[in-house]
Design a protein around this motif. Structure first.
Motif, PDB file in Angstrom:
ATOM      1  N   THR A  45      -3.146  -0.955 -10.659  1.00 32.40           N
ATOM      2  CA  THR A  45      -3.955   0.474 -10.879  1.00 32.40           C
ATOM      3  C   THR A  45      -4.155   0.923 -11.812  1.00 32.40           C
ATOM      4  OG1 THR A  45      -2.506   1.499  -8.586  1.00 32.40           O
ATOM      5  CG2 THR A  45      -3.681   2.533 -10.062  1.00 32.40           C
ATOM      6  N   ALA A  46      -3.208   0.138 -13.075  1.00 34.65           N
ATOM      7  CA  ALA A  46      -3.218   1.166 -14.338  1.00 34.65           C
ATOM      8  C   ALA A  46      -4.400   0.378 -15.053  1.00 34.65           C
ATOM      9  CB  ALA A  46      -1.927   0.773 -15.569  1.00 34.65           C
ATOM     10  N   PHE A  47      -4.682  -0.804 -14.581  1.00 31.97           N
ATOM     11  CA  PHE A  47      -6.098  -1.882 -15.239  1.00 31.97           C
ATOM     12  C   PHE A  47      -7.108  -0.864 -14.605  1.00 31.97           C
ATOM     13  CE2 PHE A  47      -1.938  -3.655 -15.977  1.00 31.97           C
ATOM     14  CZ  PHE A  47      -2.514  -3.396 -17.347  1.00 31.97           C
ATOM     15  N   VAL A  48      -7.436  -0.660 -13.278  1.00 32.26           N
ATOM     16  CA  VAL A  48      -8.237  -0.762 -12.227  1.00 32.26           C
ATOM     17  C   VAL A  48      -9.855   0.386 -13.305  1.00 32.26           C
ATOM     18  CG1 VAL A  48      -7.266  -0.188 -10.604  1.00 32.26           C
ATOM     19  CG2 VAL A  48      -7.815   1.766 -11.407  1.00 32.26           C
ATOM     20  N   GLY A  49     -11.034  -0.042 -12.892  1.00 36.45           N
ATOM     21  CA  GLY A  49     -12.258  -0.219 -13.603  1.00 36.45           C
ATOM     22  C   GLY A  49     -13.098   1.299 -12.234  1.00 36.45           C
ATOM     23  N   ASN A  50     -12.761   1.692 -11.489  1.00 34.57           N
ATOM     24  CA  ASN A  50     -13.363   2.127 -10.318  1.00 34.57           C
ATOM     25  C   ASN A  50     -12.893   2.639  -9.275  1.00 34.57           C
ATOM     26  OD1 ASN A  50     -13.978   0.425  -8.098  1.00 34.57           O
ATOM     27  ND2 ASN A  50     -15.155  -0.805  -9.856  1.00 34.57           N
ATOM     28  N   PHE A  51     -13.788   3.359  -9.118  1.00 37.30           N
ATOM     29  CA  PHE A  51     -12.633   4.104  -7.215  1.00 37.30           C
ATOM     30  C   PHE A  51     -12.199   3.031  -6.299  1.00 37.30           C
ATOM     31  CE2 PHE A  51     -13.230   6.072  -3.161  1.00 37.30           C
ATOM     32  CZ  PHE A  51     -12.370   7.394  -3.156  1.00 37.30           C
ATOM     33  N   TRP A  52     -13.076   2.162  -6.827  1.00 35.92           N
ATOM     34  CA  TRP A  52     -12.804   1.505  -4.823  1.00 35.92           C
ATOM     35  C   TRP A  52     -11.944   0.773  -5.560  1.00 35.92           C
ATOM     36  CZ3 TRP A  52     -14.006   3.278  -0.596  1.00 35.92           C
ATOM     37  CH2 TRP A  52     -14.944   4.143  -0.384  1.00 35.92           C
ATOM     38  N   GLN A  53     -11.314   0.143  -6.155  1.00 33.93           N
ATOM     39  CA  GLN A  53     -10.277  -0.524  -6.882  1.00 33.93           C
ATOM     40  C   GLN A  53      -9.503   0.524  -6.962  1.00 33.93           C
ATOM     41  OE1 GLN A  53     -11.696  -2.685 -11.497  1.00 33.93           O
ATOM     42  NE2 GLN A  53     -12.683  -3.484 -10.128  1.00 33.93           N
ATOM     43  N   PHE A  54      -9.337   1.164  -6.993  1.00 33.57           N
ATOM     44  CA  PHE A  54      -8.070   1.914  -7.373  1.00 33.57           C
ATOM     45  C   PHE A  54      -7.467   2.685  -6.060  1.00 33.57           C
ATOM     46  CE2 PHE A  54      -6.654   6.587  -7.187  1.00 33.57           C
ATOM     47  CZ  PHE A  54      -5.620   6.867  -8.273  1.00 33.57           C
ATOM     48  N   SER A  55      -8.535   2.536  -5.361  1.00 31.63           N
ATOM     49  CA  SER A  55      -8.186   2.930  -4.090  1.00 31.63           C
ATOM     50  C   SER A  55      -7.631   2.066  -3.023  1.00 31.63           C
ATOM     51  CB  SER A  55      -9.150   3.141  -3.178  1.00 31.63           C
ATOM     52  OG  SER A  55     -10.193   4.200  -3.711  1.00 31.63           O
ATOM     53  N   LEU A  56      -7.814   0.614  -3.567  1.00 35.88           N
ATOM     54  CA  LEU A  56      -6.581  -0.508  -3.129  1.00 35.88           C
ATOM     55  C   LEU A  56      -6.059  -0.426  -3.391  1.00 35.88           C
ATOM     56  CD1 LEU A  56      -7.721  -3.210  -1.955  1.00 35.88           C
ATOM     57  CD2 LEU A  56      -8.471  -4.083  -3.499  1.00 35.88           C
ATOM     58  N   CYS A  57      -5.889  -0.739  -4.521  1.00 36.25           N
ATOM     59  CA  CYS A  57      -4.573  -0.072  -5.651  1.00 36.25           C
ATOM     60  C   CYS A  57      -3.772   0.601  -4.842  1.00 36.25           C
ATOM     61  CB  CYS A  57      -4.363  -0.312  -6.363  1.00 36.25           C
ATOM     62  SG  CYS A  57      -4.918  -1.641  -7.647  1.00 36.25           S
ATOM     63  N   ARG A  58      -4.419   1.929  -4.215  1.00 39.69           N
ATOM     64  CA  ARG A  58      -2.965   2.686  -3.368  1.00 39.69           C
ATOM     65  C   ARG A  58      -3.012   2.606  -2.136  1.00 39.69           C
ATOM     66  NH1 ARG A  58      -0.516   5.303  -6.520  1.00 39.69           N
ATOM     67  NH2 ARG A  58      -0.272   6.778  -4.957  1.00 39.69           N
ATOM     68  N   PHE A  59      -4.107   1.238  -1.906  1.00 40.95           N
ATOM     69  CA  PHE A  59      -3.694   1.319   0.066  1.00 40.95           C
ATOM     70  C   PHE A  59      -2.428   0.392  -0.264  1.00 40.95           C
ATOM     71  CE2 PHE A  59      -4.690  -1.394   3.144  1.00 40.95           C
ATOM     72  CZ  PHE A  59      -4.751  -0.885   3.764  1.00 40.95           C
ATOM     73  N   LEU A  60      -2.710  -0.200  -1.200  1.00 39.32           N
ATOM     74  CA  LEU A  60      -1.539  -1.219  -1.424  1.00 39.32           C
ATOM     75  C   LEU A  60      -0.508  -0.681  -1.207  1.00 39.32           C
ATOM     76  CD1 LEU A  60      -3.218  -4.268  -2.935  1.00 39.32           C
ATOM     77  CD2 LEU A  60      -2.645  -3.757  -0.416  1.00 39.32           C
ATOM     78  N   VAL A  61      -0.131  -0.168  -2.365  1.00 44.76           N
ATOM     79  CA  VAL A  61       0.827   0.960  -2.797  1.00 44.76           C
ATOM     80  C   VAL A  61       1.471   1.653  -1.764  1.00 44.76           C
ATOM     81  CG1 VAL A  61       1.612   2.839  -4.077  1.00 44.76           C
ATOM     82  CG2 VAL A  61       0.551   1.387  -5.172  1.00 44.76           C
ATOM     83  N   GLY A  62       0.364   2.439  -0.834  1.00 45.95           N
ATOM     84  CA  GLY A  62       1.015   2.848   0.311  1.00 45.95           C
ATOM     85  C   GLY A  62       1.797   1.870   1.565  1.00 45.95           C
ATOM     86  N   PHE A  63       1.451   0.308   1.227  1.00 43.18           N
ATOM     87  CA  PHE A  63       2.386  -0.392   1.566  1.00 43.18           C
ATOM     88  C   PHE A  63       4.000  -0.146   2.141  1.00 43.18           C
ATOM     89  CE2 PHE A  63      -0.249  -4.488   3.684  1.00 43.18           C
ATOM     90  CZ  PHE A  63      -1.221  -2.897   4.233  1.00 43.18           C
ATOM     91  N   ALA A  64       4.286   0.473   0.405  1.00 45.49           N
ATOM     92  CA  ALA A  64       5.516   0.361  -0.285  1.00 45.49           C
ATOM     93  C   ALA A  64       6.005   1.495   0.489  1.00 45.49           C
ATOM     94  CB  ALA A  64       5.912   0.524  -1.684  1.00 45.49           C
TER      95      ALA A  64
END
Length: 379
Positions: free
Chosen positions: A134-153
């Protein structure tokens, strides 16, 4: 400069503004529009007050942010998710919870199929990788993908351990372990969380620091034994007995061999009974009227609890107090709440406590709506 370039936002009432007009009354300036005039001509004509009839346009030169409440850049300010893009933080949060739904189903299935330990280690490692990324994303959709996967945990990172521990704890201590583990560890971490954010003062560093501990889950298979109950349910009775014998050694107890034999025989009988009645699925929860009503009621209750809990925690900023302090106080309420449950749950029962605490929460939530919104000002 601001008074000349930015129109007043008339949607705000008196006292809720972000600037001073004539020095006596706070006024609110528009956050998303500016006057569409030639400011070179305006200044050349010595105009010092704007004409409300001037045309306006969306801000073209970026934004300046007020870091009074949160004294550092956030993802929203970094990526400028404001004005026409103000919905993006909310959308990202929704995507995060969508990941929690998918993760709950996925790792719940893994826990039942492959064991509690693989599910526990897996969801934590996914959360670690996605959280750091998440700390290395560059746009909204990259951020959202990381947050989606963090949601797994989300939730899974501790509910799997929660289940694993409770499957080893006897009925006498289950209420204590189930509630005091949250009261002590969850409360401590939640209270520390806003201050970690405050002192790091950088959302990217915060994402890395709070995700890093999840990597310790890789040690889980080396330190934590698989659930004996799960092993028995899978027909791996000898492995379950092997783990119980390790506990016997650690606790310096001596268990008669006949006890293990009786345990093994009872497990075999139980498996045979379950095999004879294995034609059931989740749909059976809705088969009879009573079971259907209970299932639907529990679903609604859990939805309400999640909605109210997460809603209140995320809305503490509207109280008008220091955000970090308020979040800490809100998180600290877990300690007395869980301690109260530990002392009363086995005496008063689940139903009345569930009903009573939810009704009390609802009443206090209604009382909270009577508190005036906005910042508290010192005069």
């Amino acid at each position: 400069r601001r008074a000349l370039a930015i129109p007043v936002d008339e949607s705000f009432g008196p006292g809720l503004g972000s600037g001073i007009g004539d020095g006596s009354e706070p006024i609110a300036y528009s956050k998303c529009t500016m006057y569409a005039v030639n400011f070179t001509e305006v200044l050349a004509n010595n105009i010092r007050k704007p004409d409300p009839s001037w045309p306006t346009q969306p801000c073209r030169n970026g934004w300046e942010y007020n870091f009074t409440d949160v004294p550092y850049q956030t993802a929203a300010t970094d990526f400028e998710w404001v004005c026409d893009h103000a919905y993006l933080p909310t959308l990202a949060q929704s995507i995060f919870f969508l990941g929690a739904i998918v993760g709950g189903l996925l790792f719940g299935w893994i826990a039942d199929r492959y064991g509690r330990i693989p599910a526990l280690a897996g969801c934590n490692l996914v959360g670690f990788v996605a959280g750091v990324a998440t700390a290395f994303v560059g746009n909204f959709w990259q951020f959202s993908l990381c947050r989606f996967l963090v949601g797994f945990a989300f939730d899974n990172c501790f509910t799997m351990m929660y289940i694993l521990v409770l499957e080893y704890v006897g009925p006498k201590w289950r209420t204590f372990v189930a509630n005091m583990s949250i009261a002590l560890f969850f409360t401590t971490a939640s209270c520390a969380l806003p201050w970690i954010a405050y002192y790091l003062a950088d959302w990217k560093t915060f994402a890395i620091v709070t995700s890093a501990p999840l990597a310790l889950a890789i040690l889980t298979p080396l330190l934590v034994p698989e659930s004996a109950r799960w092993l028995v349910s899978q027909g791996k009775i000898d492995k379950a007995i092997g783990i119980l014998k390790k506990f016997e050694t650690i606790n310096k107890k001596t268990i008669d061999a006949k006890v293990y034999q009786e345990f093994s025989d009872s497990c075999v009988r139980l498996q045979e009974e379950e095999a004879a009645n294995s034609n059931y699925s989740v749909l059976d929860l809705f088969k009879t009227p009573r079971l259907r009503n209970i299932t639907i009621l529990l679903i609604v209750i859990w939805m309400a609890i999640s909605l109210v809990f997460d809603g209140h925690v995320r809305n503490v900023g509207s109280l008008g107090l220091d955000l970090f302090f308020t979040f800490t106080v809100a998180a600290a309420t877990e300690l007395p709440a869980d301690t109260f449950l530990t002392l009363t749950l086995d005496r008063w029962g689940r139903r009345w406590l569930a009903c009573g605490t939810m009704v009390a929460s609802g009443l206090f939530s209604l009382f909270a709506t009577m508190v005036p919104m906005g910042k508290l000002h010192h005069h």
